[in-house]
Design a protein around this motif. Structure first.
Motif, PDB file in Angstrom:
ATOM      1  N   ASN A   1       1.003  -7.365   1.359  1.00 32.27           N
ATOM      2  CA  ASN A   1       1.269  -7.250   2.788  1.00 32.27           C
ATOM      3  C   ASN A   1       1.950  -5.952   3.197  1.00 32.27           C
ATOM      4  OD1 ASN A   1       0.248  -9.879   3.249  1.00 32.27           O
ATOM      5  ND2 ASN A   1       2.191 -10.772   2.641  1.00 32.27           N
ATOM      6  N   ALA A   2       2.610  -5.267   2.264  1.00 31.91           N
ATOM      7  CA  ALA A   2       3.311  -4.027   2.614  1.00 31.91           C
ATOM      8  C   ALA A   2       2.414  -2.796   2.473  1.00 31.91           C
ATOM      9  CB  ALA A   2       4.553  -3.866   1.746  1.00 31.91           C
ATOM     10  N   LEU A   3       1.249  -2.955   1.868  1.00 31.12           N
ATOM     11  CA  LEU A   3       0.347  -1.822   1.623  1.00 31.12           C
ATOM     12  C   LEU A   3      -0.278  -1.352   2.928  1.00 31.12           C
ATOM     13  CD1 LEU A   3      -0.806  -0.160  -0.749  1.00 31.12           C
ATOM     14  CD2 LEU A   3      -2.720  -1.758  -0.818  1.00 31.12           C
ATOM     15  N   GLU A   4      -0.152  -0.045   3.232  1.00 31.29           N
ATOM     16  CA  GLU A   4      -0.652   0.496   4.491  1.00 31.29           C
ATOM     17  C   GLU A   4      -1.850   1.436   4.318  1.00 31.29           C
ATOM     18  OE1 GLU A   4       2.333   2.256   6.923  1.00 31.29           O
ATOM     19  OE2 GLU A   4       3.586   0.458   6.966  1.00 31.29           O
ATOM     20  N   GLU A   5      -1.973   2.063   3.162  1.00 33.97           N
ATOM     21  CA  GLU A   5      -3.033   3.055   2.991  1.00 33.97           C
ATOM     22  C   GLU A   5      -3.451   3.118   1.526  1.00 33.97           C
ATOM     23  OE1 GLU A   5      -3.646   7.905   3.575  1.00 33.97           O
ATOM     24  OE2 GLU A   5      -2.064   6.837   4.655  1.00 33.97           O
ATOM     25  N   ILE A   6      -4.754   3.323   1.295  1.00 37.84           N
ATOM     26  CA  ILE A   6      -5.232   3.449  -0.082  1.00 37.84           C
ATOM     27  C   ILE A   6      -6.505   4.284  -0.108  1.00 37.84           C
ATOM     28  CG2 ILE A   6      -6.640   1.337  -0.053  1.00 37.84           C
ATOM     29  CD1 ILE A   6      -5.629   0.845  -2.945  1.00 37.84           C
ATOM     30  N   THR A   7      -6.602   5.131  -1.125  1.00 42.04           N
ATOM     31  CA  THR A   7      -7.796   5.940  -1.348  1.00 42.04           C
ATOM     32  C   THR A   7      -8.296   5.659  -2.751  1.00 42.04           C
ATOM     33  OG1 THR A   7      -7.080   7.706   0.145  1.00 42.04           O
ATOM     34  CG2 THR A   7      -8.737   8.283  -1.514  1.00 42.04           C
ATOM     35  N   PHE A   8      -9.554   5.230  -2.851  1.00 40.99           N
ATOM     36  CA  PHE A   8     -10.130   4.932  -4.154  1.00 40.99           C
ATOM     37  C   PHE A   8     -10.691   6.197  -4.792  1.00 40.99           C
ATOM     38  CE2 PHE A   8     -10.444   0.643  -2.258  1.00 40.99           C
ATOM     39  CZ  PHE A   8      -9.812  -0.065  -3.265  1.00 40.99           C
ATOM     40  N   PRO A   9     -10.700   6.247  -6.133  1.00 42.58           N
ATOM     41  CA  PRO A   9     -11.249   7.425  -6.818  1.00 42.58           C
ATOM     42  C   PRO A   9     -12.767   7.469  -6.712  1.00 42.58           C
ATOM     43  CG  PRO A   9     -10.689   5.738  -8.412  1.00 42.58           C
ATOM     44  CD  PRO A   9     -10.195   5.235  -7.083  1.00 42.58           C
ATOM     45  N   GLU A  10     -13.320   8.654  -6.779  1.00 44.54           N
ATOM     46  CA  GLU A  10     -14.771   8.814  -6.710  1.00 44.54           C
ATOM     47  C   GLU A  10     -15.457   8.251  -7.950  1.00 44.54           C
ATOM     48  OE1 GLU A  10     -16.535   9.765  -4.150  1.00 44.54           O
ATOM     49  OE2 GLU A  10     -14.715  10.054  -2.954  1.00 44.54           O
ATOM     50  N   SER A  11     -14.709   8.034  -9.025  1.00 42.53           N
ATOM     51  CA  SER A  11     -15.285   7.483 -10.252  1.00 42.53           C
ATOM     52  C   SER A  11     -15.671   6.013 -10.107  1.00 42.53           C
ATOM     53  CB  SER A  11     -14.295   7.639 -11.402  1.00 42.53           C
ATOM     54  OG  SER A  11     -13.061   6.993 -11.095  1.00 42.53           O
TER      55      SER A  11
ATOM     56  N   VAL B   1     -13.081 -14.267  -2.912  1.00 44.29           N
ATOM     57  CA  VAL B   1     -12.413 -13.659  -1.773  1.00 44.29           C
ATOM     58  C   VAL B   1     -12.286 -12.154  -1.946  1.00 44.29           C
ATOM     59  CG1 VAL B   1     -11.159 -15.734  -1.161  1.00 44.29           C
ATOM     60  CG2 VAL B   1     -10.164 -14.137  -2.773  1.00 44.29           C
ATOM     61  N   GLY B   2     -11.952 -11.462  -0.854  1.00 42.71           N
ATOM     62  CA  GLY B   2     -12.074 -10.014  -0.803  1.00 42.71           C
ATOM     63  C   GLY B   2     -10.922  -9.229  -1.408  1.00 42.71           C
ATOM     64  N   MET B   3     -11.214  -7.956  -1.584  1.00 37.53           N
ATOM     65  CA  MET B   3     -10.286  -7.017  -2.212  1.00 37.53           C
ATOM     66  C   MET B   3      -8.945  -6.957  -1.498  1.00 37.53           C
ATOM     67  SD  MET B   3      -9.698  -4.746  -4.528  1.00 37.53           S
ATOM     68  CE  MET B   3     -11.333  -4.631  -5.233  1.00 37.53           C
ATOM     69  N   PHE B   4      -8.976  -6.874  -0.153  1.00 35.38           N
ATOM     70  CA  PHE B   4      -7.739  -6.698   0.613  1.00 35.38           C
ATOM     71  C   PHE B   4      -7.473  -7.880   1.545  1.00 35.38           C
ATOM     72  CE2 PHE B   4      -9.316  -2.380  -0.241  1.00 35.38           C
ATOM     73  CZ  PHE B   4      -8.214  -1.844  -0.878  1.00 35.38           C
ATOM     74  N   MET B   5      -7.999  -9.015   1.255  1.00 31.30           N
ATOM     75  CA  MET B   5      -7.876 -10.157   2.155  1.00 31.30           C
ATOM     76  C   MET B   5      -6.413 -10.426   2.515  1.00 31.30           C
ATOM     77  SD  MET B   5      -9.614 -13.879   1.665  1.00 31.30           S
ATOM     78  CE  MET B   5      -9.835 -14.987   3.058  1.00 31.30           C
ATOM     79  N   ASN B   6      -6.165 -10.477   3.827  1.00 29.41           N
ATOM     80  CA  ASN B   6      -4.829 -10.774   4.361  1.00 29.41           C
ATOM     81  C   ASN B   6      -3.778  -9.723   4.010  1.00 29.41           C
ATOM     82  OD1 ASN B   6      -5.842 -13.113   5.519  1.00 29.41           O
ATOM     83  ND2 ASN B   6      -5.304 -14.368   3.756  1.00 29.41           N
ATOM     84  N   CYS B   7      -4.213  -8.478   3.837  1.00 28.14           N
ATOM     85  CA  CYS B   7      -3.245  -7.367   3.741  1.00 28.14           C
ATOM     86  C   CYS B   7      -2.920  -6.956   5.174  1.00 28.14           C
ATOM     87  CB  CYS B   7      -3.837  -6.200   2.951  1.00 28.14           C
ATOM     88  SG  CYS B   7      -4.014  -6.539   1.182  1.00 28.14           S
ATOM     89  N   GLY B   8      -1.967  -7.637   5.757  1.00 27.00           N
ATOM     90  CA  GLY B   8      -1.732  -7.543   7.189  1.00 27.00           C
ATOM     91  C   GLY B   8      -1.273  -6.199   7.701  1.00 27.00           C
ATOM     92  N   ASN B   9      -0.731  -5.325   6.845  1.00 28.99           N
ATOM     93  CA  ASN B   9      -0.251  -4.021   7.293  1.00 28.99           C
ATOM     94  C   ASN B   9      -1.166  -2.864   6.903  1.00 28.99           C
ATOM     95  OD1 ASN B   9       2.325  -4.488   8.671  1.00 28.99           O
ATOM     96  ND2 ASN B   9       3.000  -5.317   6.720  1.00 28.99           N
ATOM     97  N   LEU B  10      -2.277  -3.170   6.247  1.00 23.63           N
ATOM     98  CA  LEU B  10      -3.193  -2.115   5.821  1.00 23.63           C
ATOM     99  C   LEU B  10      -3.817  -1.436   7.034  1.00 23.63           C
ATOM    100  CD1 LEU B  10      -4.421  -0.885   3.211  1.00 23.63           C
ATOM    101  CD2 LEU B  10      -6.369  -2.426   3.549  1.00 23.63           C
ATOM    102  N   LYS B  11      -3.658  -0.122   7.103  1.00 20.33           N
ATOM    103  CA  LYS B  11      -4.125   0.639   8.269  1.00 20.33           C
ATOM    104  C   LYS B  11      -5.265   1.595   7.948  1.00 20.33           C
ATOM    105  CE  LYS B  11       0.327   0.593  10.710  1.00 20.33           C
ATOM    106  NZ  LYS B  11       1.022  -0.305   9.777  1.00 20.33           N
ATOM    107  N   LYS B  12      -5.301   2.129   6.732  1.00 19.35           N
ATOM    108  CA  LYS B  12      -6.271   3.177   6.425  1.00 19.35           C
ATOM    109  C   LYS B  12      -6.800   3.006   5.008  1.00 19.35           C
ATOM    110  CE  LYS B  12      -6.695   8.247   6.363  1.00 19.35           C
ATOM    111  NZ  LYS B  12      -5.949   9.530   6.581  1.00 19.35           N
TER     112      LYS B  12
END
Length: 388
Positions: A206-216, A244-255
């Motif tokens: 729930n605290a995660l706001e941003e994530i970038t996955f690697p091109e690999s 269920v999904g990768m980020f299901m119910n990550c309520g603060n995820l913005k980007k």
């Protein structure tokens, strides 16, 4: 533990240079009631009058349990399968035992340990088995070694104090729910290398706001089981609530930024990410899965790659603030996409330029401005801009 006790005894002898009675209060001094180690790793000595003496930090050696790893009848290494006595809240896994490398953290090795606050894993370890550190509720700092290749299912699930993690370049596989329920996790850094990720890896962070996955990264959101011989895989079907999904119910995820070469957005991927504002889907996505963008209450704009050929039921649904949809292809190409009717992006009205199911305006990509055409857009320094 023997080395720890010897070290502690030396500290006690130095402290007890003053006359103390062996036990109880006496005319010749005080006795020792008990000893313990505090959350800073310091030895505390409690006297019989209730006073405490701080002996400071002392050298600690953990009493690990090991299992042999045997190949072709030979012991090739060891797996840590647990610990007998935890004498420090900072846990450092040894790199060798009995002259052979420690290469695994065993299944459920530290499951439910409430005291560990830090873990350092050496470069010799290549596998972290499922449930290894699940529900270590005080674990805050995690140092993954540069030799780790596989992180098993729920390996760090529900470590509710964990704040940050760096996935080293050696990692190739991350199992399902590996970090699910890590409610304090705010910083996830991927080095290039990981290729496969299971389902629900960050669900409930729930605290995660941003994530970038690697091109690999090439496969994500499916169910894999780590075995000695490799992986076994099960496929998903539309409406399968167990997947269920990768980020299901990550309520603060913005980007979120997905890799350029990414084939499919799996089921329930962003479902319940109410704060989601910006998503980059890459250039090769062909399908958006069942309920992938379900109940995204703050999403106002989205860019759909030209590569998309199918949008499953509810793949975009309950997105009340959606105002603009930027499609990277032409109107003819949009009409060729297979869009399930139970979808906020179905029912495009060419006369109004509006998607009736969501009342969002649909814009088509054009390198050049065309006089009299108002529903075209282009990129301006990487940002969608409407031709006016």
């Amino acid at each position: 533990m023997k080395k720890f006790l010897a070290s502690a005894a030396a500290v006690l002898l130095s402290l007890l240079a003053v006359p103390f009675s062996a036990c109880g209060n006496g005319s010749d001094g005080l006795g020792i009631e008990r000893t313990y180690i505090n959350d800073k790793g310091e030895l505390i000595i409690v006297l019989t009058d209730g006073k405490e003496l701080n002996a400071g930090k002392t050298e600690v050696y953990e009493d690990f349990y090991y299992s042999e790893i045997v190949k072709d009848g030979q012991i090739t290494g060891y797996s840590v399968r647990g610990i007998g006595n935890l004498s420090s809240v900072k846990l450092e896994i040894p790199s060798s035992y009995r002259g052979r490398p420690v290469t695994e953290i065993g299944e459920g090795a530290f499951l439910g340990n409430r005291y560990i606050t830090e873990v350092k894993i050496p470069d010799s370890v290549t596998k972290i088995r499922r449930y290894a550190f699940e529900n270590c509720e005080s674990l805050k700092i995690l140092d993954l070694g540069n030799g780790i290749e596989n992180i098993g299912d729920v390996a760090f699930g529900y470590c509710t104090s964990l704040e940050a993690v760096t996935i080293p370049s050696s990692v190739r596989f991350i199992g399902s729910d590996a970090f699910s329920g890590c409610s304090a996790l705010t910083d996830v850094n991927f080095e290039e290398g990981v290729k496969r990720m299971g389902r629900s890896v960050f669900t409930g962070c729930n605290a995660l706001e941003e994530i970038t996955f690697p091109e690999s990264l090439t496969e994500i959101g499916f169910y894999y089981e780590l075995t000695d011989g490799g992986y076994t895989t099960s496929t998903l079907t539309d409406g399968d609530f167990s997947m269920v999904g990768m980020f299901m119910n990550c309520g603060n995820l913005k980007k979120v930024r997905l890799p350029e070469k990414f084939p499919e957005i799996p089921e329930w991927f962003f479902s319940g990410c109410w704060s989601l504002q910006e998503v980059y889907l890459g250039k090769t996505v062909t399908k958006v899965g069942y309920s992938a963008f379900y109940d995204i209450s703050n999403l106002q704009t989205i860019v759909i790659p030209k590569s998309v050929k199918e949008m499953a039921a509810f793949s975009f649904y309950k997105i009340p603030l959606l105002k603009e949809v930027f499609y990277e292809g032409s109107e003819e190409e949009w009409n060729a996409i297979k869009i399930n009717n139970n979808n906020s992006l179905s029912s495009y009205n060419p006369e109004t330029g509006i998607i009736d199911n969501s009342e969002a305006v649909l814009y088509f990509y054009s390198e050049n401005k065309i006089d009299g055409v108002t529903n075209l857009w282009h990129y301006n320094n990487g940002t969608p801009e409407i031709w006016k």
